[in-house]
Design a protein around this motif. Structure first.
Motif, mmCIF file in Angstrom:
data_model
loop_
_atom_site.group_PDB
_atom_site.id
_atom_site.type_symbol
_atom_site.label_atom_id
_atom_site.label_comp_id
_atom_site.label_asym_id
_atom_site.label_seq_id
_atom_site.Cartn_x
_atom_site.Cartn_y
_atom_site.Cartn_z
ATOM 1 N N ASP A 340 0.972 -1.265 0.172
ATOM 2 C CA ASP A 340 -0.117 0.084 -0.061
ATOM 3 C C ASP A 340 0.780 1.091 0.049
ATOM 4 O O ASP A 340 0.594 2.324 -0.643
ATOM 5 C CB ASP A 340 -0.891 0.019 1.021
ATOM 6 C CG ASP A 340 -2.023 -0.836 0.956
ATOM 7 O OD1 ASP A 340 -2.356 -1.421 -0.067
ATOM 8 O OD2 ASP A 340 -2.800 -1.105 2.012
ATOM 9 N N PHE A 341 1.875 1.315 0.969
ATOM 10 C CA PHE A 341 2.797 2.194 0.759
ATOM 11 C C PHE A 341 3.545 2.696 -0.322
ATOM 12 O O PHE A 341 3.665 3.674 -0.973
ATOM 13 C CB PHE A 341 3.784 2.240 1.759
ATOM 14 C CG PHE A 341 4.896 3.218 2.079
ATOM 15 C CD1 PHE A 341 4.480 4.494 2.173
ATOM 16 C CD2 PHE A 341 6.342 3.150 1.933
ATOM 17 C CE1 PHE A 341 5.517 5.826 2.482
ATOM 18 C CE2 PHE A 341 7.151 4.162 2.349
ATOM 19 C CZ PHE A 341 6.542 5.319 2.403
ATOM 20 N N VAL A 342 4.000 1.588 -1.081
ATOM 21 C CA VAL A 342 4.832 1.558 -2.365
ATOM 22 C C VAL A 342 3.512 2.101 -3.378
ATOM 23 O O VAL A 342 4.020 3.119 -4.134
ATOM 24 C CB VAL A 342 5.020 0.184 -2.956
ATOM 25 C CG1 VAL A 342 5.371 0.162 -4.337
ATOM 26 C CG2 VAL A 342 6.213 -0.278 -2.111
ATOM 27 N N THR A 343 2.632 1.628 -3.643
ATOM 28 C CA THR A 343 1.463 2.221 -4.404
ATOM 29 C C THR A 343 1.084 3.639 -4.255
ATOM 30 O O THR A 343 1.152 4.540 -5.267
ATOM 31 C CB THR A 343 0.077 1.438 -4.105
ATOM 32 O OG1 THR A 343 0.538 -0.089 -4.585
ATOM 33 C CG2 THR A 343 -0.805 1.713 -5.476
ATOM 34 N N LEU A 344 1.118 4.009 -3.077
ATOM 35 C CA LEU A 344 0.561 5.561 -2.571
ATOM 36 C C LEU A 344 1.759 5.990 -3.199
ATOM 37 O O LEU A 344 1.622 7.169 -3.888
ATOM 38 C CB LEU A 344 0.509 5.460 -1.104
ATOM 39 C CG LEU A 344 0.320 6.917 -0.636
ATOM 40 C CD1 LEU A 344 -1.418 7.344 -1.001
ATOM 41 C CD2 LEU A 344 0.069 6.914 0.777
ATOM 42 N N THR A 345 3.250 6.121 -2.823
ATOM 43 C CA THR A 345 4.197 6.771 -3.488
ATOM 44 C C THR A 345 4.163 6.630 -5.033
ATOM 45 O O THR A 345 4.386 7.786 -5.567
ATOM 46 C CB THR A 345 5.475 5.892 -2.970
ATOM 47 O OG1 THR A 345 5.465 5.908 -1.480
ATOM 48 C CG2 THR A 345 6.717 6.719 -3.324
ATOM 49 N N GLN A 346 4.074 5.798 -5.846
ATOM 50 C CA GLN A 346 3.978 5.588 -7.185
ATOM 51 C C GLN A 346 2.806 6.472 -7.853
ATOM 52 O O GLN A 346 3.063 7.240 -8.642
ATOM 53 C CB GLN A 346 4.092 4.091 -7.633
ATOM 54 C CG GLN A 346 5.116 3.293 -7.358
ATOM 55 C CD GLN A 346 5.075 1.932 -8.017
ATOM 56 O OE1 GLN A 346 4.002 1.202 -8.072
ATOM 57 N NE2 GLN A 346 6.087 1.369 -8.545
ATOM 58 N N ASP A 347 1.691 6.347 -6.958
ATOM 59 C CA ASP A 347 0.664 7.327 -7.425
ATOM 60 C C ASP A 347 0.779 8.590 -7.244
ATOM 61 O O ASP A 347 0.038 9.359 -8.098
ATOM 62 C CB ASP A 347 -0.592 6.687 -6.789
ATOM 63 C CG ASP A 347 -1.164 5.347 -7.448
ATOM 64 O OD1 ASP A 347 -0.766 4.918 -8.269
ATOM 65 O OD2 ASP A 347 -2.230 4.989 -6.748
ATOM 66 N N ARG A 348 1.623 9.288 -6.581
ATOM 67 C CA ARG A 348 2.011 10.644 -6.208
ATOM 68 C C ARG A 348 2.664 11.201 -7.675
ATOM 69 O O ARG A 348 2.716 12.394 -7.551
ATOM 70 C CB ARG A 348 2.829 10.751 -5.004
ATOM 71 C CG ARG A 348 2.136 10.790 -3.926
ATOM 72 C CD ARG A 348 3.016 11.174 -2.780
ATOM 73 N NE ARG A 348 2.377 11.011 -1.312
ATOM 74 C CZ ARG A 348 3.115 10.283 -0.487
ATOM 75 N NH1 ARG A 348 4.432 10.027 -0.710
ATOM 76 N NH2 ARG A 348 2.592 10.028 0.655
#
Length: 388
Positions: A340-348
């Protein structure tokens, strides 16, 4: 007499950041660890990278925080220029990045890799100038043959071999399936500090093009960054250094400011890093006894400034997940804890590329207006010191 179980063995491909960090934590959890690296030695020096947020807690647990604080780059000024070289705005970097003084660290890439290597070299086997040639999994382990000759069996294999991971290709297939191109290419290389820059970055922009000079201190050398928008990745240039230089010269041929001097330095530079700006997005990061971490699993792109932090955090969680679980449960727990943290970072990323490198005149003027607004109300830059 009590017989102790043999230590579980692990092979890590890649000795940049994610690899040695994972080696540190696996060794702490009782693994016998080998790291294989295709380069002949650690890559020292290099451009600046950020260590932020939870990654600072990880390096503190490793005992590396004092050393990295000593190596911190105190960047004091970020200046943006128009196409004619005149100034748009000059700000403190935190006004743009949202960083926190005393909380975020910026260090040379080589300072971090040296610190990680020093922390593990006495407890971990390193094989430089070599790489994995084949992997053959079974219920008993993974049989590995090395490019340099020889073969060994390991309980677990980890790919920490970067965005263009060969481990990922062997396990999951071609990179194209997982690569999300973000519309830009970039090159970075060292050159002489002819402008006398100190603890600062100067960035020149025209629509779809940027040139920046980054001075980490008072040294006689700076890092030059050239970034340009391109609809499709220039696949024919990736393996061809001369094609890369030709493409860059073509893109920046009519550019002003210091760009002609930067192009001249590019011609003579023997340490040029060229790549597309992109992300790696995968539905899963492991298969059998092999797992990926860092950029090999989930490169967020340099536009996020979070690749190093994700690698450090991921290594910590991956080793912890394997401390008291078998590999199947451990790999699942690692993904559950970090995805979830990885996806959040990538989506930024939608907030980043267009902001730094606008591709139209209108978008560039909008960005410049925002910068002038930040300059008016933000943290003032440190006054420019005279180099002595």
């Amino acid at each position: 007499m009590t017989r102790t179980a043999p230590r579980r063995t692990a092979l890590i491909s890649g000795a940049s950041i994610a690899g040695p960090a994972l080696a540190f934590w696996l060794n702490r959890h009782g693994y016998e660890v080998t790291v294989v690296e295709k380069a002949g030695t650690l890559r020292s020096g290099g451009y600046p990278i950020d260590v932020r947020g939870a990654a600072l807690d990880v390096v503190e647990k490793m005992g590396l925080l004092p050393r990295l604080r000593d190596a911190h780059i105190d960047l004091r000024r970020l200046t943006f220029l128009h196409g004619d070289g005149s100034e748009v705005a000059s700000l403190h970097p935190h006004a743009v990045t949202g960083g926190a003084t005393g909380r975020d660290l910026e260090v040379r890439r080589g300072d971090l890799t040296d610190a990680l290597y020093t922390a593990v070299r006495d407890d971990v086997e390193f094989l430089f100038n070599d790489s994995v040639d084949t992997l053959d999994q079974s219920e008993h382990g993974v049989d590995v043959t090395f490019r340099g000759g020889g073969s060994r069996r390991f309980d677990l294999i980890f790919g920490a071999d970067g965005m263009h991971s060969r481990t990922r290709e062997m396990l999951f297939g071609p990179e194209e399936q997982f690569h999300r191109y973000l519309g830009y290419c970039f090159a970075v290389f060292p050159m002489r500090n002819t402008l006398g820059l100190s603890h600062e970055t100067v960035m020149w922009n025209t629509p779809g093009r940027a040139a920046a000079l980054y001075a980490v201190g008072d040294e006689d050398e700076v890092h030059a960054f050239l970034t340009f928008a391109r609809p499709e990745p220039p696949f024919d240039a990736f393996g061809d250094p001369q094609a890369q230089r030709d493409l860059i010269v073509q893109v920046f041929a009519d550019a002003g400011w210091e760009v002609p001097a930067i192009l001249a330095a590019l011609h003579d530079a023997d340490d040029v890093f060229f790549d597309a700006v992109g992300q790696i997005r995968m539905p899963r990061w492991s298969k059998g006894r092999v797992a990926l971490l860092g950029d090999a699993a989930h490169a967020p792109s340099f536009l996020t400034g979070q690749g190093t932090s994700l690698a450090l955090i991921g290594a910590y969680h991956l080793a912890g997940a394997l401390a008291d679980r078998d590999h199947a449960e451990g790999f699942a727990a690692y993904e559950h804890a970090t995805r979830d943290f990885v996806t959040l970072t990538q989506d930024r990323i939608g907030e980043g590329g267009g902001t730094l490198f606008p591709t139209t005149a209108g978008a560039l003027e909008q960005r410049n207006e925002r910068l002038r607004g930040l300059s008016a109300r933000g943290i003032p830059p440190t006054p420019r010191a005279t180099r002595g």
